[in-house]
Every structure is written in structure tokens, then in C-alpha cells.
Design a protein around this motif. Structure first.
Motif, short mmCIF file in Angstrom:
data_model
loop_
_atom_site.label_atom_id
_atom_site.label_comp_id
_atom_site.label_asym_id
_atom_site.label_seq_id
_atom_site.Cartn_x
_atom_site.Cartn_y
_atom_site.Cartn_z
N PHE A 59 0.80 -1.22 0.00
CA PHE A 59 0.00 0.00 0.00
C PHE A 59 0.85 1.28 0.00
CE2 PHE A 59 -2.17 3.19 2.74
CZ PHE A 59 -3.15 3.58 1.84
N PRO A 67 -8.96 3.64 0.61
CA PRO A 67 -7.61 3.74 0.03
C PRO A 67 -7.63 4.46 -1.32
CG PRO A 67 -8.12 1.48 0.73
CD PRO A 67 -9.39 2.26 0.84
N ALA A 115 -2.52 8.12 4.91
CA ALA A 115 -2.08 6.84 4.35
C ALA A 115 -1.42 5.97 5.42
CB ALA A 115 -1.11 7.08 3.19
N ARG A 129 -8.10 -3.30 6.82
CA ARG A 129 -7.48 -3.91 5.64
C ARG A 129 -7.74 -5.40 5.55
NH1 ARG A 129 -1.66 -3.00 5.68
NH2 ARG A 129 -1.66 -3.34 3.47
#
Ligand SMILES: Cc1cc2nc3c(=O)[nH]c(=O)nc-3n(C[C@H](O)[C@H](O)[C@H](O)COP(=O)(O)OP(=O)(O)OC[C@H]3O[C@@H](n4cnc5c(N)ncnc54)[C@H](O)[C@@H]3O)c2cc1C
Length: 409
Positions: free
Chosen positions: A74, A250, A312, A409
Motif C-alpha cells: 500500500f 484507500p 495513508a 485492511r
């Protein structure tokens, strides 16, 4: 949480960013005038660029290796998006364009859906589109959407009116958000259903012109008793919002990093023009107003970048980071808009011509304040969350916010 010092790309990722940047220099920027035409020649050129990206192992970098992507984690992919964002054509050129839809299929698709749509998507053979927004009711508050899907034997029958389904005129299929559970609580009423665009009853009413452009393919659609098999349901019934959130969280970070890439390109054009254009006995860069624009833009880009990397990093730790994502959605869109606006002003008349990419970038920056949730809705999310913490007798913790819950996630 990583410290601010850790919020930078490793040397390995810097090397990858350099390779992506070189790809833009070699194949994307020189072809932008052709790609802009949106005709057969541009389609051929795009195919050739995509082949080059595959050859150089730069294709679909953020998707898992097992489905044909580059398998980047990611955070590295977040950093790569900053480079990709410099040109709108790099997104399709590098196989990033269908990442969100491919991810939805990867996470929620059944084996048949994966074979029929996900693999060709990842390979760049087909395009997807997403049909949520409806002209008659608020898209900002999608709980009121009216499109219905009713089970009839082993089929869904879909009836409704959508618009702004971007790319529907080139898409092989659309993911439709429709009411399937009318009696459930608002956020459990909707399901996602996959509809091939050649299904009888699927009608493109119009490609809506948007600020003088039609090439974005923002289509108005009607679903006239469209029938698809029950197996075209994506994920569980009634879970459309959950799936959309998984897609958008995301995805908004990638968007914001790409906006930063756009803003940096506009910034560079502004500084170069300010240095080279002479007026009133010297370069524009010597005028204090222009100096203020350069300084303000530098500060705003830097701030938006740190804000985005902070969001993030939280997502990377398994947090939903809803507040942080909303912060960057409205702040990042404003920075993008304001930097391009100043760059246009420094270019004078040339700035509104099509001789630089700025006019086009400006139109697209205006859209960014509306799609994926208008600015005002994201401000509402941030403010509500902060006030609710204060009501509980707590303050807002700027060094990390309040955890929204793990396991995202
Ligand atoms: C370029 C572009 C591409 C798009 N692509 C897609 C796509 O591919 N698929 C798709 O389904 N949709 C797409 N959309 C649609 C987009 O998701 C919607 O436009 C968005 O959700 C807003 O919905 P709306 O247009 O119905 O505005 P409305 O819901 O009618 O809102 C209008 C305005 O009301 C104000 N407002 C709303 N709520 C609040 C509030 N709580 N507080 C204060 N003010 C508020 C805001 O200023 C907002 O802009 C796209 C839109 C654009 C511009």
C-alpha cells in the motif's frame, strides 16, 4: 504511527518513482497531443503505451501479483501515485485506471466474475464503470437512491435512472448500486450488481457534456427492466455501502496523491513562466504578488502532501482513518484547484488556451470538489466526529487523532 521523518519513500521506492517518471517523459508527455484527440489514433497510441508499461514491469503496480499486477504494498503504491498523477493519461497508460474496480472484484467477486471481468480488467482489455448517482435525488446522501433490483426466479430485474456513470460509453460492464432490501435500515438497503453493457434494456441516453467536454463519457443511463443472473450480485446482499467504503477509502488516498502530482506539474509550469516572462522591466518572478503565489502554492502543496501521507500511514496501520481521509479529500481538492488557478493567472491568456495542459487540468480540478463526496460533506464528517469527541469530554488529538477502529485492511 510513523513519525513525520518516516513518511518518505525508501530508496527502493525512489528508484521505482524515477522509473515511472522516466516512463512519463519517454512515452506519456510526448504523446499527450495525440491522446487528447480521443479517436482511433489515440486508442492505438494508448495500446502501444500500455504494452511498453508491461514490458518495463510498470503495469498495474498496486494490484496483487497473483492477478497480474505489480504486487506493490500500500505505502509504496501511495508514493508511486504522486508521479502517475502528473498526467491524466499515465493512469490508463500504467494500468491504474481500473484498480478500484479490480480490487472490488478481487475482494468480493465469485470465481465466475473474477474470470469474466477481473482478469480482463487487470490486463487492460476491458473498461469498467460505476453507476451510483441519480439525477432525481442527492448523490451526496446516497441513502435516497431509487434504482431497484427485484429478484424474479434466478434473475435480477433492474429498473432505474442513473447519470455521471463515467466511461459507460466504453465500458464492458457497470457495477450498479440498487435497492434490493427496501425494508432494511438505510445503509443495508443497497446491493452491488454487475451488468454487462450489452444487456437488453441497458440504455445510454446521453453523454453529458461537462464544462465543454464529452470525452470523460459521463453518461446518463436508463435501466429498463434489465435482467441479469442472480450470480451477478457482487458480495453479500445489502452490503453495497460497505463494499463502496472498502473501494473508496484507500482509493481517495491514491486520488489525493495523484492530485498532488498534478499540482506539482502546474507549480513547475507557473515558476518557469514567472522566470521567463518579462513585464514592466523584469521577469514576473520579481513581482511580489507572483512571489506570494509561488510561496503560498509551495506551502499548500507541502501541507496537503503531509496530510495525505499521514492519512495513508493510518490506513497502513489498519485504521479506517475516516476523518483523515475526509480532511485530505476537501483540502487536497482545494489546493489542486488554487495552484492550477494561480498557474493559469501567471500565464495570462495562454493559461486559458489549450497550448498548455493547464486549462484542462483546471476543468478536472473543479470536478474534484464534487466527485467522491462534495467538499461540504467531508467537512461535515470531520466536524461531526470532532464535536462528538468533545461531547464525550475529550479533545481532538492532532498527533494521531482518535482511532476509528482496527481491521480495515
Ligand atoms: C466528473 C465527475 C465524475 C463522476 N463520476 C461518477 C461515476 O463514475 N459514477 C457515479 O455514480 N457518480 C459519479 N459522479 C457523481 C458524483 O458522485 C456526485 O456528483 C456526488 O456524489 C454529488 O451528488 P450530486 O451531484 O447529486 O449532488 P447533490 O447531492 O445534489 O449535492 C449538491 C451540493 O449540495 C451541497 N451539499 C450536499 N450535502 C451537503 C451537506 N451535508 N452540507 C452542506 N452542503 C451539502 C454540496 O455543495 C453539493 O455539491 C461524478 C461526478 C463528477 C462531477
Amino acid at each position: 504511527m510513523p513519525s513525520v521523518m518516516e513518511l518518505e519513500a525508501s530508496s527502493e521506492i525512489q528508484d521505482l518513482r524515477t522509473r515511472v517518471s522516466d516512463f512519463l517523459t519517454d512515452f506519456i508527455y510526448p504523446n499527450e497531443p495525440v491522446l487528447l484527440k480521443h479517436n482511433e489514433e489515440s486508442a492505438r497510441t494508448m495500446k502501444a503505451i500500455q504494452a511498453k508499461a508491461k514490458e518495463r514491469n510498470l503495469w498495474a503496480l498496486g494490484l496483487p501479483k497473483e492477478i497480474g499486477g505489480g504486487g506493490l504494498d500500500f505505502m509504496p503504491y501511495v508514493f508511486v501515485n504522486e508521479i502517475v498523477g502528473r498526467s491524466e493519461f499515465a493512469i490508463a497508460g500504467l494500468g491504474t485506471h481500473s484498480a478500484q474496480d479490480a480490487t472490488m472484484l478481487y475482494l468480493y467477486g465469485n470465481p465466475e466474475q473474477k474470470k469474466r471481468w477481473m482478469m480482463p480488467l487487470v490486463n487492460g482489455d476491458i473498461y469498467p464503470c460505476f453507476s451510483m448517482t441519480e439525477p432525481e435525488v442527492s448523490g451526496a446522501d446516497p441513502t435516497g437512491l431509487r434504482t431497484r433490483a427485484v429478484q424474479d426466479g434466478d434473475e435480477w430485474v433492474i429498473t432505474g435512472h442513473k447519470w455521471f456513470s463515467s466511461g459507460a460509453n466504453h465500458a464492458a460492464y457497470t457495477t450498479v448500486m440498487a435497492v434490493t432490501e427496501p425494508d432494511a435500515p438505510a445503509y443495508e438497503r443497497f446491493s452491488m450488481i454487475l451488468v454487462p453493457t450489452d444487456t437488453p434494456g441497458f440504455e445510454i441516453v446521453l453523454v453529458v457534456p461537462v464544462m465543454g467536454e464529452t470525452e470523460g463519457g459521463h453518461c446518463e443511463l436508463r435501466f429498463n427492466d434489465v435482467r441479469v443472473p442472480l450470480t451477478n450480485l457482487l458480495g453479500p446482499r445489502g452490503q453495497a455501502f460497505k463494499i463502496a467504503q472498502r473501494r473508496l477509502g484507500p482509493g481517495r488516498i491514491y486520488h489525493c496523491m495523484r492530485w498532488l502530482g498534478q499540482a506539482q506539474r502546474a507549480f513547475e509550469l507557473m515558476v518557469e513562466r514567472a522566470m521567463n516572462r518579462q513585464a514592466f522591466g523584469g521577469p514576473l518572478a520579481d513581482k511580489q504578488t507572483v512571489q506570494n503565489w509561488i510561496a503560498d502554492s509551495a506551502a499548500e502543496i507541502q501541507a496537503a502532501r503531509l496530510l495525505t501521507l499521514n492519512a495513508a500511514a493510518k490506513i497502513d496501520l489498519g485504521d479506517e482513518a475516516r476523518v483523515e481521509i475526509s480532511l485530505i479529500k476537501f483540502f487536497g481538492a482545494k489546493v489542486l484547484h488554487d495552484v492550477i488557478d494561480r498557474a493559469i493567472q501567471v500565464h495570462g491568456a495562454m493559461g486559458v488556451s489549450e497550448d498548455t495542459p493547464l486549462a484542462r487540468m483546471y476543468r478536472h480540478a473543479r470536478f474534484a470538489r464534487i466527485y467522491d463526496g462534495p467538499d461540504e460533506v467531508h467537512r461535515m464528517v470531520v466536524s461531526r466526529r470532532i464535536v462528538s469527541e468533545f461531547k464525550k469530554g475529550r479533545k481532538w488529538n492532532f498527533s494521531g487523532g482518535v482511532r476509528n477502529g482496527a481491521g480495515f485492511r
